[in-house]
Design an enzyme around this catalytic site. Sequence first.
Site, PDB file in Angstrom:
ATOM      1  N   LYS A  68       0.850  -1.210   0.000  1.00  0.00           N
ATOM      2  CA  LYS A  68       0.000   0.000   0.000  1.00  0.00           C
ATOM      3  C   LYS A  68       0.876   1.247   0.000  1.00  0.00           C
ATOM      4  CE  LYS A  68      -3.322   2.860   0.444  1.00  0.00           C
ATOM      5  NZ  LYS A  68      -4.262   3.096  -0.661  1.00  0.00           N
ATOM      6  N   CYS A  80      -3.453  10.824   1.252  1.00  0.00           N
ATOM      7  CA  CYS A  80      -2.776   9.555   0.931  1.00  0.00           C
ATOM      8  C   CYS A  80      -1.387   9.803   0.376  1.00  0.00           C
ATOM      9  CB  CYS A  80      -3.609   8.790  -0.088  1.00  0.00           C
ATOM     10  SG  CYS A  80      -5.310   8.716   0.367  1.00  0.00           S
TER      11      CYS A  80
HETATM   12  N1  SAJ Z   1      -1.323  15.066  -8.682  1.00  0.00           N
HETATM   13  C1  SAJ Z   1      -0.490  15.845  -9.478  1.00  0.00           C
HETATM   14  N2  SAJ Z   1      -0.139  15.388 -10.715  1.00  0.00           N
HETATM   15  C2  SAJ Z   1      -0.582  14.180 -11.189  1.00  0.00           C
HETATM   16  C3  SAJ Z   1      -1.420  13.397 -10.357  1.00  0.00           C
HETATM   17  C4  SAJ Z   1      -1.794  13.851  -9.106  1.00  0.00           C
HETATM   18  O1  SAJ Z   1      -0.077  16.945  -9.098  1.00  0.00           O
HETATM   19  O2  SAJ Z   1      -0.257  13.833 -12.327  1.00  0.00           O
HETATM   20  C5  SAJ Z   1      -1.709  15.555  -7.359  1.00  0.00           C
HETATM   21  C6  SAJ Z   1      -3.208  15.768  -7.218  1.00  0.00           C
HETATM   22  O3  SAJ Z   1      -3.559  17.086  -7.648  1.00  0.00           O
HETATM   23  C7  SAJ Z   1      -3.406  15.609  -5.713  1.00  0.00           C
HETATM   24  C8  SAJ Z   1      -2.352  14.571  -5.349  1.00  0.00           C
HETATM   25  O4  SAJ Z   1      -1.394  14.557  -6.404  1.00  0.00           O
HETATM   26  O5  SAJ Z   1      -3.111  16.811  -5.028  1.00  0.00           O
HETATM   27  C9  SAJ Z   1      -2.924  13.159  -5.148  1.00  0.00           C
HETATM   28  O6  SAJ Z   1      -3.874  12.918  -6.173  1.00  0.00           O
HETATM   29  P1  SAJ Z   1      -4.057  11.411  -6.755  1.00  0.00           P
HETATM   30  O7  SAJ Z   1      -5.163  11.419  -7.715  1.00  0.00           O
HETATM   31  O8  SAJ Z   1      -2.752  10.935  -7.218  1.00  0.00           O
HETATM   32  O9  SAJ Z   1      -4.357  10.519  -5.497  1.00  0.00           O
HETATM   33  P2  SAJ Z   1      -5.522  10.383  -4.409  1.00  0.00           P
HETATM   34  O10 SAJ Z   1      -4.898  10.832  -3.131  1.00  0.00           O
HETATM   35  O11 SAJ Z   1      -6.812  10.974  -4.771  1.00  0.00           O
HETATM   36  O12 SAJ Z   1      -5.687   8.789  -4.397  1.00  0.00           O
HETATM   37  C10 SAJ Z   1      -4.530   8.000  -4.259  1.00  0.00           C
HETATM   38  C11 SAJ Z   1      -4.609   6.895  -5.295  1.00  0.00           C
HETATM   39  N3  SAJ Z   1      -3.384   6.145  -5.324  1.00  0.00           N
HETATM   40  C12 SAJ Z   1      -2.779   5.954  -6.536  1.00  0.00           C
HETATM   41  O13 SAJ Z   1      -3.240   6.422  -7.573  1.00  0.00           O
HETATM   42  C13 SAJ Z   1      -1.525   5.144  -6.515  1.00  0.00           C
HETATM   43  C14 SAJ Z   1      -5.726   5.949  -4.932  1.00  0.00           C
HETATM   44  O14 SAJ Z   1      -5.743   4.828  -5.793  1.00  0.00           O
HETATM   45  C15 SAJ Z   1      -5.519   5.455  -3.510  1.00  0.00           C
HETATM   46  O15 SAJ Z   1      -6.515   4.526  -3.128  1.00  0.00           O
HETATM   47  C16 SAJ Z   1      -5.576   6.639  -2.594  1.00  0.00           C
HETATM   48  O16 SAJ Z   1      -4.474   7.492  -2.944  1.00  0.00           O
HETATM   49  C17 SAJ Z   1      -5.457   6.154  -1.186  1.00  0.00           C
HETATM   50  O17 SAJ Z   1      -6.525   6.154  -0.507  1.00  0.00           O
HETATM   51  O18 SAJ Z   1      -4.391   5.709  -0.796  1.00  0.00           O
END
Ligand code: SAJ
Length: 405
Positions: free
Chosen positions: A201, A255
Amino acid sequence: MKVSVIGLGYIGLPAAALISGKGIFVHGVDINEKIVGTINSGRIHFIEPELEGLIHHAVSNKLLIADTKPSEADVFIVSVPTPILADNSPDLSYVEKAIGSIIPYLQKGNLLILESTCPVGTTERMVEMILTKRPELKGSFFAAYCPERVLPGNIIHELINNDRVIGGVDKTSSEKAADFYRQFVNGNMHLTDSRTAEMCKLVENASRDVSIAFANELSMICQRAGINTNELIELANKHPRVNILKPGPGVGGHCIAIDPWFIVDSFPEEAKLIRQAREVNMSKTEWVIEKISEEAKRFENAAGKKPVIACMGLTYKADVDDIRESPAMEIKNQLERSGFSVKAADPLITNGIKETIKIFTPEESVSQADMVVFLVGHKQFRSLPVPANKIILDFCNINHQKSIL
Ligand code: SAJ
């Protein structure tokens, strides 16, 4: 069968909905009486598509009852928060309290599942904590770590269809947990031990944090190089095996911004890149504030007054209503602390938060501002007209909306 879900948040409540949807009685437990009341009235306390309908159905069919106290059950799922403390070490107090609350109710043959994100070794430590208080249970209950990997905004679909990693403290526990999840999960079950599942995880999210840090570092390099970062990434990603992620104003949410610290805390000598990625993503938010301040200075030198700044977007990412660990919120707050008049707009922010923050409509913010700063790429912003006399700073690649006179 009776299932007790401890912690009715983003993970626990959807799990409770799916389990009760299979006709299994769920006793949901949460320390927050308001949340318990909301659920027992068939409603939910955050925005998530499909979830409210499932909860309303389960409650009206008496297949889900929310409570503040646990009771006996066949299966216990612990899905409480595991935030980090100011020194970036994990705060396991919620998990320890949750486990402590069910110890009196555990019986021989029970299955205990920990879903909360936690440092490697936590599941084994929780079993030891239980056996200290209830030594007679030794060898007669089952325990496993089964992380969730759902994307907020698509939780129900992903809970049902994503593969699950099932980490038992022993082989029988893994098998019992896999049999339990198969009742409502269509994804494949991958059985392993609890330590590997805990680390799995953490590395899923840490790997994403490192990838995002690469994109954020690239954006800071490109700004100095006079290169359009988004065009560069689009071109590089034409390579069949390159997938550079999108730069943003920093990394938020509960996360990706949190989980890597669990690895750094446990393995400080080895986790150098993981720590550095965290530092880069945190420095990107400071860099955005610096860029906005530089532009505001230029405006003030020319116009003889501080600009009114429209902050477009306050949530931690596009198209969600969640402001937890939001870089955009941090940026807005720092600009206000620096004395700027900020008009914040976020169409996703629900009323509850609005009471504490003055939220304008996107149109009001744009019309009252001298500088329009796009921080979160909500789809509602894509067609938002911005008059050409406004200074636009775009930190989330919303830039294909046309400016109009
Ligand atoms: N972000 C960027 N650039 C990107 C992708 C995301 O700046 O290309 C930023 C987003 O704006 C945000 C942060 O990163 O601030 C996190 O966004 P995210 O969409 O990557 O993640 P979460 O927190 O919404 O969900 C993540 C997911 N994990 C992965 O994609 C590996 C989700 O599958 C998990 O279940 C979740 O964390 C969790 O609960 O752990």
